[in-house]
Design a protein around this motif. Sequence first.
Motif, PDB file in Angstrom:
ATOM      1  N   GLN A   1       1.124  10.286  -9.098  1.00  0.00           N
ATOM      2  CA  GLN A   1       2.534  10.008  -8.809  1.00  0.00           C
ATOM      3  C   GLN A   1       3.488  11.057  -9.392  1.00  0.00           C
ATOM      4  OE1 GLN A   1       2.499   5.566  -9.757  1.00  0.00           O
ATOM      5  NE2 GLN A   1       3.770   5.670  -7.935  1.00  0.00           N
TER       6      GLN A   1
ATOM      7  N   TYR B   1      -4.538  -2.371  -7.346  1.00  0.00           N
ATOM      8  CA  TYR B   1      -3.459  -3.369  -7.376  1.00  0.00           C
ATOM      9  C   TYR B   1      -3.950  -4.697  -6.794  1.00  0.00           C
ATOM     10  CZ  TYR B   1       1.645  -4.198  -7.459  1.00  0.00           C
ATOM     11  OH  TYR B   1       2.915  -4.627  -7.739  1.00  0.00           O
TER      12      TYR B   1
ATOM     13  N   THR C   1       6.096   5.775  -0.322  1.00  0.00           N
ATOM     14  CA  THR C   1       6.604   4.435  -0.012  1.00  0.00           C
ATOM     15  C   THR C   1       8.115   4.437   0.194  1.00  0.00           C
ATOM     16  OG1 THR C   1       4.887   3.311  -1.214  1.00  0.00           O
ATOM     17  CG2 THR C   1       6.963   2.163  -1.039  1.00  0.00           C
TER      18      THR C   1
ATOM     19  N   PHE D   1       5.684   4.599 -11.453  1.00  0.00           N
ATOM     20  CA  PHE D   1       4.955   3.492 -10.833  1.00  0.00           C
ATOM     21  C   PHE D   1       5.910   2.357 -10.509  1.00  0.00           C
ATOM     22  CE2 PHE D   1       2.283  -0.369 -11.083  1.00  0.00           C
ATOM     23  CZ  PHE D   1       1.325  -0.041 -10.142  1.00  0.00           C
ATOM     24  N   SER D   2       6.771   2.047 -11.474  1.00  0.00           N
ATOM     25  CA  SER D   2       7.636   0.894 -11.302  1.00  0.00           C
ATOM     26  C   SER D   2       8.624   1.090 -10.165  1.00  0.00           C
ATOM     27  CB  SER D   2       8.373   0.600 -12.609  1.00  0.00           C
ATOM     28  OG  SER D   2       8.867  -0.712 -12.572  1.00  0.00           O
ATOM     29  N   LEU D   3       9.102   2.312  -9.972  1.00  0.00           N
ATOM     30  CA  LEU D   3      10.040   2.529  -8.859  1.00  0.00           C
ATOM     31  C   LEU D   3       9.315   2.966  -7.586  1.00  0.00           C
ATOM     32  CD1 LEU D   3      13.323   4.004 -10.362  1.00  0.00           C
ATOM     33  CD2 LEU D   3      12.863   1.728  -9.529  1.00  0.00           C
ATOM     34  N   SER D   4       8.004   2.810  -7.567  1.00  0.00           N
ATOM     35  CA  SER D   4       7.180   3.131  -6.386  1.00  0.00           C
ATOM     36  C   SER D   4       7.370   4.568  -5.925  1.00  0.00           C
ATOM     37  CB  SER D   4       7.510   2.197  -5.205  1.00  0.00           C
ATOM     38  OG  SER D   4       7.568   0.864  -5.594  1.00  0.00           O
TER      39      SER D   4
ATOM     40  N   GLY E   1       3.713  -3.892 -11.799  1.00  0.00           N
ATOM     41  CA  GLY E   1       4.158  -2.853 -12.726  1.00  0.00           C
ATOM     42  C   GLY E   1       5.145  -3.406 -13.737  1.00  0.00           C
ATOM     43  N   ASN E   2       6.007  -4.291 -13.294  1.00  0.00           N
ATOM     44  CA  ASN E   2       7.003  -4.865 -14.192  1.00  0.00           C
ATOM     45  C   ASN E   2       6.405  -5.952 -15.062  1.00  0.00           C
ATOM     46  OD1 ASN E   2       8.096  -4.103 -11.512  1.00  0.00           O
ATOM     47  ND2 ASN E   2      10.014  -4.222 -12.631  1.00  0.00           N
TER      48      ASN E   2
ATOM     49  N   ILE F   1      -3.834   3.293  -5.122  1.00  0.00           N
ATOM     50  CA  ILE F   1      -3.073   2.352  -5.959  1.00  0.00           C
ATOM     51  C   ILE F   1      -3.291   0.939  -5.423  1.00  0.00           C
ATOM     52  CG2 ILE F   1      -0.741   1.590  -6.621  1.00  0.00           C
ATOM     53  CD1 ILE F   1       0.091   4.472  -6.824  1.00  0.00           C
TER      54      ILE F   1
ATOM     55  N   SER G   1       5.170  -5.642  -3.009  1.00  0.00           N
ATOM     56  CA  SER G   1       4.822  -4.274  -3.413  1.00  0.00           C
ATOM     57  C   SER G   1       3.629  -3.769  -2.600  1.00  0.00           C
ATOM     58  CB  SER G   1       4.456  -4.211  -4.900  1.00  0.00           C
ATOM     59  OG  SER G   1       5.541  -4.616  -5.679  1.00  0.00           O
TER      60      SER G   1
ATOM     61  N   MET H   1       2.904  -0.352  -0.064  1.00  0.00           N
ATOM     62  CA  MET H   1       1.866   0.689  -0.204  1.00  0.00           C
ATOM     63  C   MET H   1       1.109   0.853   1.104  1.00  0.00           C
ATOM     64  SD  MET H   1       0.214  -0.495  -3.765  1.00  0.00           S
ATOM     65  CE  MET H   1       1.276  -1.358  -4.901  1.00  0.00           C
TER      66      MET H   1
ATOM     67  N   SER I   1       9.487  -3.811  -3.302  1.00  0.00           N
ATOM     68  CA  SER I   1       8.429  -2.823  -3.523  1.00  0.00           C
ATOM     69  C   SER I   1       8.379  -2.433  -5.000  1.00  0.00           C
ATOM     70  CB  SER I   1       8.698  -1.586  -2.669  1.00  0.00           C
ATOM     71  OG  SER I   1       7.883  -0.529  -3.098  1.00  0.00           O
ATOM     72  N   ALA I   2       9.561  -2.250  -5.577  1.00  0.00           N
ATOM     73  CA  ALA I   2       9.619  -1.797  -6.968  1.00  0.00           C
ATOM     74  C   ALA I   2       9.163  -2.891  -7.939  1.00  0.00           C
ATOM     75  CB  ALA I   2      11.045  -1.355  -7.296  1.00  0.00           C
ATOM     76  N   VAL I   3       9.653  -4.105  -7.724  1.00  0.00           N
ATOM     77  CA  VAL I   3       9.314  -5.197  -8.638  1.00  0.00           C
ATOM     78  C   VAL I   3       7.938  -5.743  -8.283  1.00  0.00           C
ATOM     79  CG1 VAL I   3       9.905  -7.537  -9.361  1.00  0.00           C
ATOM     80  CG2 VAL I   3      11.715  -5.858  -8.988  1.00  0.00           C
ATOM     81  N   GLY I   4       7.041  -5.676  -9.227  1.00  0.00           N
ATOM     82  CA  GLY I   4       5.695  -6.184  -8.946  1.00  0.00           C
ATOM     83  C   GLY I   4       4.889  -6.214 -10.221  1.00  0.00           C
TER      84      GLY I   4
END
Length: 444
Positions: A386, A107, A231, A223-226, A27-28, A103, A328, A332, A22-25
């Motif tokens: 957020q 996204y 979530t 955002f990066s850590l959702s 956003g990274n 989001i 990710s 959501m 979820s975190a890695v997406g």
Amino acid sequence: MASNSRAQFSSKFGFIMAAAGSAVGLGNIWGFPTQTASNGGAVFLFVYLAMICLLAFPMLVAELTIGRYGQSDPIGSIRAVWPKGRSGAILLGLAAMITASLILSFYSIVAGWLVGSFAGSLFDIVGLTTASDWVNSFGPARNLTLMVTFMLLTMHVVKNGVHDGIELWSTRLMPVLFGLFAILIIYIFTLDGATEGLKMYLIPDFSHLSPKLVVSAMGQAFFSLSLGVGTIMVYGSYLSKDINIPKTAAQVAAVDTGVAIGAGLLILPAMFVAKAQGVQIFSEAGELLSSDTLVFTVLPAMFDTMGGAGLVVSLIFFLLMIIAALTSSISMLEVPVACAIEELNHKRSTAVAWIGGLITLIAAVIVFNFGALFGLVIEITTVYGQPILGLCFALLVGWVWSRNKLLEEIKQGYPELEKGLFWKIWPLYVRIVCPVFMILVFFA
Ligand code: PFF
């Protein structure tokens, strides 16, 4: 799925991969390098890292704990820690649900571009150049087609639930993504221009430091850590009681930050490699041109340097990126879907169909009003939504929830909790420092 037979992640590894998924997406890989490149490179990197450690990690623990305690959708979990605030819980849960859905609406458009790049490489390999040109062009029909494709994929995975959908995909594919990333980073440094990007990334120019940069870095960290959209709460509610929450949260934050740093190591040098090849990246005044599509310009330029192999590498890369975005986007969609299942007693498949359909509709409105809406929705959700919801969750854990219950909940997976440094710092930290910090950053 009734609330008395809630699904659970089957292993700690499965949970870490799903939460890291979820975190890695985007956003990274899209957000972080673009923000770094447009905010003075290293300065943004440093402020971002500070935000992850000082704000996002403590909040990650807070949200996971609320979710695991509540064993319910965000509305139900907030209600559990705040039994007296019935309408407050509904309001907060709804706000989180709407933010998560909005989001997802932007996204899915960006993730659609990834689908386009993937399909483009595929068409190039089989010689369908007209089709490849179309999926790589920028227009409403193309954006709509790609977005809908991505939304259908997301809905398909969420329909299969926690076990066979979310966990299965994340566990298998996240490790492959990390491996390919490492190989590409090594490769980019064999090319001309790459070190110029590295300098920008690692040598700070403090003239860029401003309150706006700090707010952007805070938004990017959330955002990066959702965070701040429910979530992590929902994923926490699928987490078994014997898991050590602070430790697991630290692992998830470390994986996410590692991938963001890695993405910067790839994309910033790739920008200068592309520039060395004559691709225009900066305007005359030194500003980044079309930051939204930056990654989609510089990566193909990198793949072009690989000759024939470039097509295959680009195919694999974009496939993995789609999967990263998918792990990710499913998280959501899981927020409103869990609410519909548990608050409205909808079947999972029904909830996925109507909520997914509604979000696709909102995304379509953005596609047809791209100039006016795309940046606006990103700003409303990530810069304001957020962090403000995060602030509410911090107040909930710090001021509303009884400290004993909080202790009991975390202790279940971490029996020696009271002896460690974490418990000496964190409760007070979430109670005072996080809220004050967030308010200060906002009003700076
Ligand atoms: N953390 C995801 C990324 O960095 O791409 C984005 C995200 C996922 C934001 C889930 C919010 C969310 F609820």
